[in-house]
Design a protein around this motif. Structure first.
Motif, PDB file in Angstrom:
ATOM      1  N   MET A 261       1.150  -1.190  -0.103  1.00 14.75           N
ATOM      2  CA  MET A 261       0.055  -0.040  -0.036  1.00 14.75           C
ATOM      3  C   MET A 261       0.867   1.218   0.012  1.00 14.75           C
ATOM      4  N   GLU A 262       0.519   2.194  -0.884  1.00 22.35           N
ATOM      5  CA  GLU A 262       1.295   3.437  -0.975  1.00 22.35           C
ATOM      6  C   GLU A 262       0.370   4.766  -0.630  1.00 22.35           C
ATOM      7  N   ASN A 263       0.986   5.779  -0.131  1.00 27.10           N
ATOM      8  CA  ASN A 263       0.284   6.661   0.389  1.00 27.10           C
ATOM      9  C   ASN A 263      -0.735   7.345  -0.511  1.00 27.10           C
ATOM     10  N   TRP A 264      -0.388   7.338  -1.741  1.00 27.75           N
ATOM     11  CA  TRP A 264      -1.268   7.952  -2.758  1.00 27.75           C
ATOM     12  C   TRP A 264      -2.675   7.117  -3.046  1.00 27.75           C
ATOM     13  N   MET A 265      -2.519   5.670  -2.654  1.00 27.03           N
ATOM     14  CA  MET A 265      -3.640   4.917  -2.794  1.00 27.03           C
ATOM     15  C   MET A 265      -4.641   5.383  -1.691  1.00 27.03           C
ATOM     16  N   THR A 266      -4.243   5.525  -0.568  1.00 29.93           N
ATOM     17  CA  THR A 266      -5.371   6.066   0.474  1.00 29.93           C
ATOM     18  C   THR A 266      -5.718   7.290   0.944  1.00 29.93           C
ATOM     19  N   ASP A 267      -4.855   8.129   0.117  1.00 34.44           N
ATOM     20  CA  ASP A 267      -5.181   9.931   0.254  1.00 34.44           C
ATOM     21  C   ASP A 267      -6.417  10.013  -0.569  1.00 34.44           C
TER      22      ASP A 267
END
Length: 132
Positions: A98-104
């Motif tokens: 999971m990367e930050n942009w996926m959950t932003d």
């Protein structure tokens, strides 16, 4: 540029000469061919109506073919032939992260709203003279 122009002119000239030669006809070559061609009458010969010839020749078309006898060879029963793991390569994939942009939330929020102008009915659209 000059060379390609010369080549194009030469090719055109050759094609025109070939067309002129192939079209060269005169009245002597366009005479009608005599249409009184008649075929000679067919004659039956003895072998054409002989049943023994035709019955015997049918057997010539049918031949029975057999396959060669199958044999088990050494390589067919050798376990090294069928259990070689060194030749098989399996690719493994890395685990997904999971990367930050996926959950932003800002990434997935769309703020733009598009609106279209309202269509208006114009006189030419309802004029019966245009549509007849």
């Amino acid at each position: 540029m000059k060379t390609t122009l010369k080549q194009l002119a030469a090719a055109t000239f050759i094609v025109l000469i070939a067309m002129a030669i192939s079209i060269n006809t005169d009245a002597s070559t366009t005479k009608l061919i005599n249409a009184n061609n008649t075929e000679t009458t067919l004659e039956l010969e003895d072998w054409m109506t002989n049943e023994t010839i035709w019955n015997a020749s049918e057997m010539a078309f049918y031949t029975s073919e057999t396959d060669a006898e199958l044999e088990i060879e050494n390589w067919m029963t050798n376990h090294r032939t069928w259990h070689t793991h060194s030749r098989v390569y399996f690719d493994t994939e890395l685990a997904l992260e999971m990367e930050n942009w996926m959950t932003d939330e800002a990434t997935w929020t769309v703020n733009e709203t598009m609106t279209e102008e309202q269509l208006t009915v114009e006189d030419w659209m309802t004029d019966s003279k245009i549509w007849e």
